[in-house]
Design an enzyme around this catalytic site. Structure first.
Site, PDB file in Angstrom:
ATOM      1  N   ARG A   1       0.925  -1.440   0.069  1.00 44.98           N
ATOM      2  CA  ARG A   1       0.325  -0.056  -0.006  1.00 44.98           C
ATOM      3  C   ARG A   1       0.940   1.071  -0.148  1.00 44.98           C
ATOM      4  O   ARG A   1       2.043   1.070  -0.113  1.00 44.98           O
ATOM      5  CB  ARG A   1      -1.101   0.160   1.450  1.00 44.98           C
ATOM      6  CG  ARG A   1      -0.731  -0.543   2.588  1.00 44.98           C
ATOM      7  CD  ARG A   1       0.506   0.173   3.283  1.00 44.98           C
ATOM      8  NE  ARG A   1       0.183   1.407   3.415  1.00 44.98           N
ATOM      9  CZ  ARG A   1       0.715   2.256   3.552  1.00 44.98           C
ATOM     10  NH1 ARG A   1       2.417   2.036   4.087  1.00 44.98           N
ATOM     11  NH2 ARG A   1       0.921   3.930   3.923  1.00 44.98           N
TER      12      ARG A   1
ATOM     13  N   ALA B   1       0.546   4.965  -2.590  1.00 44.28           N
ATOM     14  CA  ALA B   1       0.506   5.516  -3.686  1.00 44.28           C
ATOM     15  C   ALA B   1       1.551   4.785  -4.813  1.00 44.28           C
ATOM     16  O   ALA B   1       1.871   3.896  -5.607  1.00 44.28           O
ATOM     17  CB  ALA B   1       0.195   6.945  -4.080  1.00 44.28           C
TER      18      ALA B   1
ATOM     19  N   ASP C   1      -2.243  11.256  -2.653  1.00 43.18           N
ATOM     20  CA  ASP C   1      -2.081   9.683  -3.417  1.00 43.18           C
ATOM     21  C   ASP C   1      -2.364  10.275  -4.923  1.00 43.18           C
ATOM     22  O   ASP C   1      -2.512   9.991  -6.359  1.00 43.18           O
ATOM     23  CB  ASP C   1      -3.471   9.202  -3.032  1.00 43.18           C
ATOM     24  CG  ASP C   1      -3.071   8.608  -1.606  1.00 43.18           C
ATOM     25  OD1 ASP C   1      -2.882   8.890  -0.599  1.00 43.18           O
ATOM     26  OD2 ASP C   1      -2.528   7.272  -2.035  1.00 43.18           O
TER      27      ASP C   1
ATOM     28  N   ASN D   1      -5.045  12.172   0.252  1.00 45.63           N
ATOM     29  CA  ASN D   1      -4.443  11.637   0.864  1.00 45.63           C
ATOM     30  C   ASN D   1      -5.082  10.495   1.916  1.00 45.63           C
ATOM     31  O   ASN D   1      -7.248  11.370   1.900  1.00 45.63           O
ATOM     32  CB  ASN D   1      -3.466  12.332   1.675  1.00 45.63           C
ATOM     33  CG  ASN D   1      -2.217  11.878   2.679  1.00 45.63           C
ATOM     34  OD1 ASN D   1      -1.847  10.414   2.402  1.00 45.63           O
ATOM     35  ND2 ASN D   1      -2.015  11.946   3.302  1.00 45.63           N
ATOM     36  N   LYS D   2      -4.697  10.059   2.774  1.00 40.69           N
ATOM     37  CA  LYS D   2      -5.454   8.998   3.608  1.00 40.69           C
ATOM     38  C   LYS D   2      -7.212  10.251   4.088  1.00 40.69           C
ATOM     39  O   LYS D   2      -6.455  10.839   4.571  1.00 40.69           O
ATOM     40  CB  LYS D   2      -4.604   8.263   4.615  1.00 40.69           C
ATOM     41  CG  LYS D   2      -5.311   7.820   5.855  1.00 40.69           C
ATOM     42  CD  LYS D   2      -5.763   6.798   5.165  1.00 40.69           C
ATOM     43  CE  LYS D   2      -5.456   5.775   3.769  1.00 40.69           C
ATOM     44  NZ  LYS D   2      -6.583   4.938   3.367  1.00 40.69           N
TER      45      LYS D   2
HETATM   46  O1  MRU Z   1      -4.421   2.917   2.169  1.00 41.57           O
HETATM   47  P1  MRU Z   1      -3.086   3.402   1.542  1.00 41.57           P
HETATM   48  O2  MRU Z   1      -2.859   2.990   2.906  1.00 41.57           O
HETATM   49  O3  MRU Z   1      -2.136   3.001   0.638  1.00 41.57           O
HETATM   50  O4  MRU Z   1      -3.158   5.361   1.714  1.00 41.57           O
HETATM   51  C1  MRU Z   1      -1.303   5.267   1.880  1.00 41.57           C
HETATM   52  C2  MRU Z   1      -1.352   6.855   1.872  1.00 41.57           C
HETATM   53  O5  MRU Z   1      -2.831   7.585   2.025  1.00 41.57           O
HETATM   54  C3  MRU Z   1       0.062   7.440   1.735  1.00 41.57           C
HETATM   55  O6  MRU Z   1      -0.286   8.823   2.688  1.00 41.57           O
HETATM   56  C4  MRU Z   1       0.216   8.173   0.907  1.00 41.57           C
HETATM   57  O7  MRU Z   1      -0.320   7.497  -0.748  1.00 41.57           O
HETATM   58  C5  MRU Z   1       1.333   8.606   0.042  1.00 41.57           C
HETATM   59  S1  MRU Z   1       2.452   7.492   0.743  1.00 41.57           S
HETATM   60  C6  MRU Z   1       3.784   8.031   0.026  1.00 41.57           C
END
Ligand code: MRU
Length: 351
Positions: free
Chosen positions: A51, A53, A243, A253-254
């Protein structure tokens, strides 16, 4: 500028399979898993074995190679092989909708498929080489992001981060945590506050794990605590990953990132997004166009497999939110820190 070497390698192409850290078992187990088929890669992305991005971008590129290896056994003509592989490539992108890096990396593989005129074996070799190249580039890009970001980290700063944008969300250095690593290499008095990040607890399970592994001081807080610590003057800067970033700087983002950004604005704390240029989707004008992944209700109703709420409650579980560009102090990329007006600075960096 001194650089920090992280011990973590999240995903790596081996001879004929993709080796990745299984992120579903943290913090109890730290195991590697070999993904050997395209469908298993689809599931690994969907179930979040891999997981973050940039990491799922690389996983997508590896997935295309895995499908290619399977199709090779089917005695197809070169044209049929290419047609089928393009279909599989489009399929793997549907495993998760929000992070544009998945689409970006698979498109790079699709370009190779479309342009190859020789034979199946050569095409598979080219896809493997490109997968490896994307992997290694990701580490280099992250280090550049880290170095640019470190320049805006105040001496002795406490940096708040949300979710995990670290080595474990990339190939091996991190975006937001890349900034932390580069800053720490030059100033070991900095420290991190990590939001727990419900529902999947990436902050608690992943960010704290990788920072502890690398010996960088980290304090875990629950999601609702950030404004309390901001008001007390205990947070100097926020740095998160992304993302997908729209052409106007709106950044997905998350889930929960938007709340942190509002709190940071209220307390006059700089809020930075650290992301490679591959996270910027110039085909969309604003964050309103970003598709937000809706995830399983179990993620909200349970913690570690145990139900935490009454039966019969209604649940909604969006995986991401979009922070409006007005709340973002700067977007830290491998080409420097983009500043408002983002419409202009983003357009310029892609010139
Ligand atoms: O659902 P996830 O764990 O894949 O979400 C990850 C995030 O939101 C990260 O902050 C984002 O992907 C950036 S990773 C460098």
């Amino acid at each position: 500028m001194a650089q920090f070497e992280s011990k973590i390698r999240t995903i790596e192409w081996m001879d004929d399979c993709s080796r990745m850290v299984d992120q579903t078992k943290f913090p109890y187990e730290f195991n590697y898993i070999d993904i050997k088929t395209g469908d298993d890669m689809f599931d690994a992305i969907k179930t979040m074995i891999v997981r973050g991005a940039p990491a799922i971008g690389i996983a997508g590129a590896h997935g295309v190679v895995l499908y290619a290896q399977e199709l090779q056994k089917k005695n197809l003509s070169f044209d049929e092989f290419k047609k089928e592989l393009l279909k599989k490539s489009d399929y793997i992108v549907t495993s998760r909708p929000t992070a544009v890096n998945l689409y970006w990396a698979v498109e790079k593989q699709k370009d190779i498929i479309k342009n190859c005129t020789s034979d199946i074996e050569t095409l598979i070799d080219e896809l493997k080489i490109n997968g490896k190249k994307l992997e290694l580039e990701d580490i280099e890009i992250n280090k550049k992001i880290g170095d640019y970001g470190a320049m805006v980290v105040p001496k002795g700063a406490t940096i708040l981060t949300h979710c995990n944008a670290g080595a474990l969300a990339t190939v091996g250095y991190g975006t937001a945590l890349g900034v932390v690593r580069s800053a720490y290499a030059n100033d070991p008095t900095i420290q991190v506050f990590a939001d727990e990040t419900r529902p999947r607890q990436q902050g608690a399970r992943i960010t704290t794990l990788e920072l502890v592994m690398d010996g960088i001081p980290v304090t875990l807080i629950t999601d609702g605590m950030c404004s309390y610590f901001m008001k007390k003057g205990m947070i100097d800067m926020v740095c998160v990953g992304a993302d997908r970033i729209a052409a106007n700087g709106d950044a997905a983002n998350k889930i929960g990132t938007y709340t942190v950004a509002i709190a940071a604005k209220y307390h006059n704390i700089p809020f930075y997004v650290a992301a490679p240029l591959s996270t910027i989707d110039t085909s969309i004008k604003t964050g309103d166009e970003i598709v937000i992944e809706e995830r399983s209700h179990d993620e909200v109703t349970t913690i570690n497999g145990k139900r935490i709420c009454a039966d019969g409650v209604n649940i909604i579980n969006p995986g991401f939110d979009v922070t409006p560009h007005e709340l973002i102090t700067g977007i830290i990329t491998e080409k420097g820190i983009l500043k408002p007006d983002y419409k202009e600075s983003i357009a310029k960096v892609f010139e």
